[in-house]
Design a protein around this motif. Structure first.
Motif, mmCIF file in Angstrom:
data_model
loop_
_atom_site.group_PDB
_atom_site.id
_atom_site.type_symbol
_atom_site.label_atom_id
_atom_site.label_comp_id
_atom_site.label_asym_id
_atom_site.label_seq_id
_atom_site.Cartn_x
_atom_site.Cartn_y
_atom_site.Cartn_z
ATOM 1 N N SER A 6 1.124 -1.244 0.160
ATOM 2 C CA SER A 6 0.228 -0.225 0.123
ATOM 3 C C SER A 6 0.947 1.379 -0.470
ATOM 4 O O SER A 6 0.518 2.140 0.190
ATOM 5 C CB SER A 6 -0.828 -0.221 1.042
ATOM 6 O OG SER A 6 0.281 0.487 2.184
ATOM 7 N N GLU A 7 2.234 0.820 0.401
ATOM 8 C CA GLU A 7 2.881 2.432 0.125
ATOM 9 C C GLU A 7 4.021 2.584 -1.413
ATOM 10 O O GLU A 7 4.587 1.643 -1.714
ATOM 11 C CB GLU A 7 4.117 2.516 1.314
ATOM 12 C CG GLU A 7 3.272 2.587 2.449
ATOM 13 C CD GLU A 7 3.843 2.588 3.919
ATOM 14 O OE1 GLU A 7 5.316 2.467 3.896
ATOM 15 O OE2 GLU A 7 3.373 3.398 4.879
ATOM 16 N N MET A 12 9.153 14.495 -2.936
ATOM 17 C CA MET A 12 8.234 15.176 -2.168
ATOM 18 C C MET A 12 6.798 15.663 -3.385
ATOM 19 O O MET A 12 5.355 15.762 -2.682
ATOM 20 C CB MET A 12 8.276 16.468 -1.875
ATOM 21 C CG MET A 12 7.825 16.706 -0.290
ATOM 22 S SD MET A 12 8.768 18.158 0.084
ATOM 23 C CE MET A 12 8.388 19.466 -0.021
ATOM 24 N N SER A 13 7.549 16.343 -4.500
ATOM 25 C CA SER A 13 6.385 16.767 -5.978
ATOM 26 C C SER A 13 5.458 16.009 -5.842
ATOM 27 O O SER A 13 3.881 16.473 -5.942
ATOM 28 C CB SER A 13 7.647 16.914 -6.579
ATOM 29 O OG SER A 13 7.596 16.498 -7.527
ATOM 30 N N ARG A 14 5.428 14.132 -6.421
ATOM 31 C CA ARG A 14 4.874 13.439 -6.750
ATOM 32 C C ARG A 14 3.436 13.596 -5.628
ATOM 33 O O ARG A 14 2.630 13.682 -5.756
ATOM 34 C CB ARG A 14 5.272 12.597 -6.909
ATOM 35 C CG ARG A 14 4.625 11.196 -7.065
ATOM 36 C CD ARG A 14 3.867 12.030 -9.074
ATOM 37 N NE ARG A 14 2.494 11.753 -9.146
ATOM 38 C CZ ARG A 14 2.642 12.925 -9.390
ATOM 39 N NH1 ARG A 14 2.702 13.052 -10.998
ATOM 40 N NH2 ARG A 14 1.067 12.813 -10.076
ATOM 41 N N ALA A 15 4.385 13.505 -4.136
ATOM 42 C CA ALA A 15 2.731 13.536 -3.110
ATOM 43 C C ALA A 15 2.374 14.656 -2.509
ATOM 44 O O ALA A 15 0.750 14.112 -3.104
ATOM 45 C CB ALA A 15 4.062 13.570 -1.798
ATOM 46 N N ALA A 160 4.718 15.975 2.844
ATOM 47 C CA ALA A 160 4.067 16.432 2.069
ATOM 48 C C ALA A 160 2.578 15.899 1.559
ATOM 49 O O ALA A 160 1.745 17.412 1.880
ATOM 50 C CB ALA A 160 5.242 16.717 0.892
ATOM 51 N N LYS A 161 2.018 14.950 1.490
ATOM 52 C CA LYS A 161 1.135 14.320 0.889
ATOM 53 C C LYS A 161 0.297 14.329 2.359
ATOM 54 O O LYS A 161 -0.884 15.485 1.821
ATOM 55 C CB LYS A 161 1.537 13.071 1.066
ATOM 56 C CG LYS A 161 -0.284 12.825 0.786
ATOM 57 C CD LYS A 161 -0.030 10.784 -0.322
ATOM 58 C CE LYS A 161 -1.776 10.534 -0.429
ATOM 59 N NZ LYS A 161 -1.960 9.029 -0.543
ATOM 60 N N GLY A 162 0.614 14.518 3.866
ATOM 61 C CA GLY A 162 -0.502 14.293 4.637
ATOM 62 C C GLY A 162 -0.716 15.295 5.289
ATOM 63 O O GLY A 162 -1.672 16.375 5.588
ATOM 64 N N THR A 196 10.719 9.266 0.051
ATOM 65 C CA THR A 196 10.373 8.211 1.103
ATOM 66 C C THR A 196 8.829 7.525 0.501
ATOM 67 O O THR A 196 8.383 7.999 -0.088
ATOM 68 C CB THR A 196 9.983 9.641 2.626
ATOM 69 O OG1 THR A 196 8.739 9.635 2.863
ATOM 70 C CG2 THR A 196 11.162 10.094 3.326
ATOM 71 N N ALA A 197 9.279 7.105 1.261
ATOM 72 C CA ALA A 197 7.229 5.135 1.229
ATOM 73 C C ALA A 197 6.531 6.008 1.891
ATOM 74 O O ALA A 197 6.680 6.805 2.867
ATOM 75 C CB ALA A 197 7.443 4.321 2.188
ATOM 76 N N VAL A 198 5.376 5.980 0.310
ATOM 77 C CA VAL A 198 4.293 6.876 1.330
ATOM 78 C C VAL A 198 3.022 5.689 0.528
ATOM 79 O O VAL A 198 3.156 5.511 -0.169
ATOM 80 C CB VAL A 198 4.311 8.341 -0.024
ATOM 81 C CG1 VAL A 198 2.950 8.977 0.202
ATOM 82 C CG2 VAL A 198 5.043 9.094 0.396
ATOM 83 N N PRO A 199 2.047 6.472 1.638
ATOM 84 C CA PRO A 199 0.932 5.396 1.459
ATOM 85 C C PRO A 199 0.095 6.357 0.244
ATOM 86 O O PRO A 199 0.195 7.137 -0.179
ATOM 87 C CB PRO A 199 -0.003 5.592 2.968
ATOM 88 C CG PRO A 199 0.570 5.687 3.844
ATOM 89 C CD PRO A 199 1.739 7.065 3.464
ATOM 90 N N GLU A 200 -0.675 5.001 -0.053
ATOM 91 C CA GLU A 200 -1.229 4.709 -1.552
ATOM 92 C C GLU A 200 -3.045 5.304 -1.280
ATOM 93 O O GLU A 200 -2.797 6.821 -1.507
ATOM 94 C CB GLU A 200 -1.491 3.757 -2.403
ATOM 95 C CG GLU A 200 -0.320 3.470 -3.378
ATOM 96 C CD GLU A 200 -0.380 2.234 -4.274
ATOM 97 O OE1 GLU A 200 -2.138 1.990 -5.094
ATOM 98 O OE2 GLU A 200 0.146 1.814 -4.801
ATOM 99 N N GLU A 201 -2.940 5.486 -0.031
ATOM 100 C CA GLU A 201 -4.568 6.079 0.388
ATOM 101 C C GLU A 201 -4.284 7.326 0.973
ATOM 102 O O GLU A 201 -3.060 7.851 1.018
ATOM 103 C CB GLU A 201 -4.995 5.042 1.681
ATOM 104 C CG GLU A 201 -4.538 4.862 2.749
ATOM 105 C CD GLU A 201 -3.392 3.661 3.024
ATOM 106 O OE1 GLU A 201 -2.444 3.544 3.750
ATOM 107 O OE2 GLU A 201 -3.283 3.134 1.353
ATOM 108 N N ASP A 202 -5.472 8.107 1.001
ATOM 109 C CA ASP A 202 -5.392 9.561 1.792
ATOM 110 C C ASP A 202 -4.942 9.379 3.700
ATOM 111 O O ASP A 202 -5.829 8.611 4.140
ATOM 112 C CB ASP A 202 -6.353 9.962 1.494
ATOM 113 C CG ASP A 202 -7.709 10.019 1.667
ATOM 114 O OD1 ASP A 202 -8.607 9.297 1.185
ATOM 115 O OD2 ASP A 202 -8.140 10.598 2.326
ATOM 116 N N TYR A 203 -4.479 10.419 3.714
ATOM 117 C CA TYR A 203 -4.221 10.235 4.763
ATOM 118 C C TYR A 203 -3.677 11.804 5.927
ATOM 119 O O TYR A 203 -3.738 12.479 4.472
ATOM 120 C CB TYR A 203 -3.243 9.340 5.838
ATOM 121 C CG TYR A 203 -2.168 9.975 5.229
ATOM 122 C CD1 TYR A 203 -0.632 10.427 5.666
ATOM 123 C CD2 TYR A 203 -1.629 9.095 3.645
ATOM 124 C CE1 TYR A 203 0.220 10.710 5.211
ATOM 125 C CE2 TYR A 203 -0.070 9.568 3.430
ATOM 126 C CZ TYR A 203 0.326 10.380 3.540
ATOM 127 O OH TYR A 203 1.380 10.455 3.305
#
Length: 339
Positions: A6-7, A12-15, A160-162, A196-203
C-alpha cells in the motif's frame, strides 16, 4: 493489504500532486490557480499531470498579477470553494501582501466568524541553487508573524502528502511552504531523505504537531524544511564525537508545537535552533525565547541560533554556500552548547 503493497516511494512533488488530485476528485469545489501551473505543470513540478485529468477549468494559468489572482482565490473561498493558489516564489509576497495579510488572513475575524476562507496558498521557498536575492528567501518568520492563517513546512514526501490533505480540508487559510531543493527535480537534486515511502490511500498529518526525527539525550536541534536533513547529518557527525543529538522537525509554524519543543529541551538541557530564514526577528529568536521563558531551570547553556545573515542572498555560488548554514555549522553550534 500489506504495508509494502500500500506504499510506494515517491518524491515530495509527486506526493503533493497525489494529495491535490485526490481532493479534486472528491470535491468539485477544489481548484488550482497560479503562474505556469497548467500547461507547464509548475516550475517545481507542483502540479505535474493535473491539467491532463482536470482541464483548464480547474487548473488555471493566470496572468502575472499576484494581487489579482490571490484576491480572486480569497473571494472564491469566501463563497464556499476551496482554491489552491500558488505564489511561485515566496519572495513575491511583497507584490500581493495586502491580499494575503489584510484579506485572506483577516476576513474570518473581521466578519465575526460569519465568513470562512478555506484556501491554501502554496509557495516555493529556499536557496541553494543560485537564483539570487529576489528568488531564494524562505520568509518563514514573516508568514508565521501574521495572525489569521496556519503555516506548514513539510520536509519529506510522507509529510508533504498528509499536510496537503489537511491543508485543503481545513476551514482556515493555510500557507503551505515547500522547499525547492526537496521536491526531487531532475535539474535540482534533493538530498537523501525527502523521497520516502508514502501510503497510496489518503491520510492527514495534523497541522500543529512536530515530529521527533531522531531521539537524543544531549542537545535538542529544532528545525524545519531542508535543514531537517542537514540537522540529521550533523547529528551523525556529533554521534561520532560522543554527542547524542535529538532532532525535531517542526512541520508546522502556526500552530507551533511548543510542548514538543519544551519536552525535548527539558530532557536534553540544551537547544540549537536552525532556520534558513534571516537571523533577526525570526523563528530562531522565537523558539529561543520560548525555551528561556518556560524551561529556564532546565537549560544547561544558553540556546544557540543558526540562521542566515541579515543581508540579501548572494547570486555567486561560493558566496551563497557561505551564506546558507550547512551540517557543519549545525554541529559546531551543538558542540558549543555541550562544551
Amino acid at each position: 493489504m500489506s504495508q509494502q503493497a500500500s506504499e510506494r516511494e515517491v518524491t515530495m512533488s509527486r506526493a503533493m500532486v497525489d494529495a491535490i488530485a485526490t481532493e479534486m476528485r472528491e470535491n468539485d469545489e477544489v481548484f488550482y490557480m497560479g503562474e505556469d501551473v497548467a500547461d507547464y505543470g509548475g516550475i517545481f513540478d507542483s502540479t505535474q499531470g493535473l491539467l491532463d485529468e482536470f482541464g483548464h477549468d480547474r487548473v488555471m494559468d493566470v496572468p502575472i498579477s499576484e494581487t489579482a489572482y490571490i484576491g480572486a482565490a480569497t473571494g472564491a473561498a469566501m463563497e464556499g470553494m476551496r482554491p489552491i493558489a500558488e505564489l511561485m516564489f515566496t519572495d513575491f509576497l511583497g507584490v500581493c501582501f495586502d491580499q494575503i495579510y489584510n484579506a485572506m488572513a483577516k476576513h474570518t475575524y473581521m466578519s465575526g466568524g460569519q465568513v470562512s476562507v478555506p484556501m491554501v496558498l502554496t509557495t516555493a521557498v529556499g536557496g541553494t541553487y543560485n537564483d539570487a536575492a529576489q528568488h531564494s528567501q524562505t520568509l518563514y518568520g514573516t508568514f508565521a508573524h501574521l495572525p489569521g492563517m496556519k503555516v506548514v513546512v513539510p520536509s519529506n514526501a510522507r509529510d508533504a502528502k498528509g499536510l496537503m490533505h489537511a491543508a485543503i480540508r481545513d476551514d482556515d487559510p493555510v500557507v503551505y511552504m515547500f522547499h525547492k531543493r526537496l521536491m526531487g527535480l531532475g535539474w535540482m537534486p534533493a538530498p537523501e531523505g525527502p523521497k520516502t515511502a508514502v501510503p497510496e490511500e489518503d491520510y492527514e498529518v495534523p497541522i500543529g504537531e512536530a515530529e521527533v526525527k531522531r531521539e537524543g539525550a544531549d542537545v535538542s536541534i529544532v528545525t524545519l524544511g531542508l535543514h531537517v536533513h542537514r540537522a540529521l547529518a550533523a547529528a551523525e557527525t556529533l554521534a561520532d564525537d560522543g554527542v547524542d543529538a535529538e532532532v525535531i522537525d517542526l512541520r508546522s509554524l502556526v500552530p507551533l508545537d511548543r510542548e514538543a519543543i519544551l519536552d525535548s529541551v527539558r530532557k536534553t538541557g540544551r537547544l540549537v535552533v536552525v532556520d534558513e530564514d534571516y537571523h533577526s526577528f525570526g523563528l530562531t529568536g522565537e523558539i529561543s525565547a520560548l525555551a528561556t521563558e518556560r524551561a529556564w531551570d532546565d537549560l544547561e547553556a544558553p540556546p544557540e541560533r543558526v540562521a542566515s545573515p541579515d543581508v540579501p542572498i548572494p547570486y555567486s555560488r561560493p558566496l551563497e554556500q557561505e551564506f546558507l548554514a550547512d551540517s557543519e555549522d549545525i554541529a559546531d553550534a551543538a558542540n558549543r552548547v555541550t562544551e
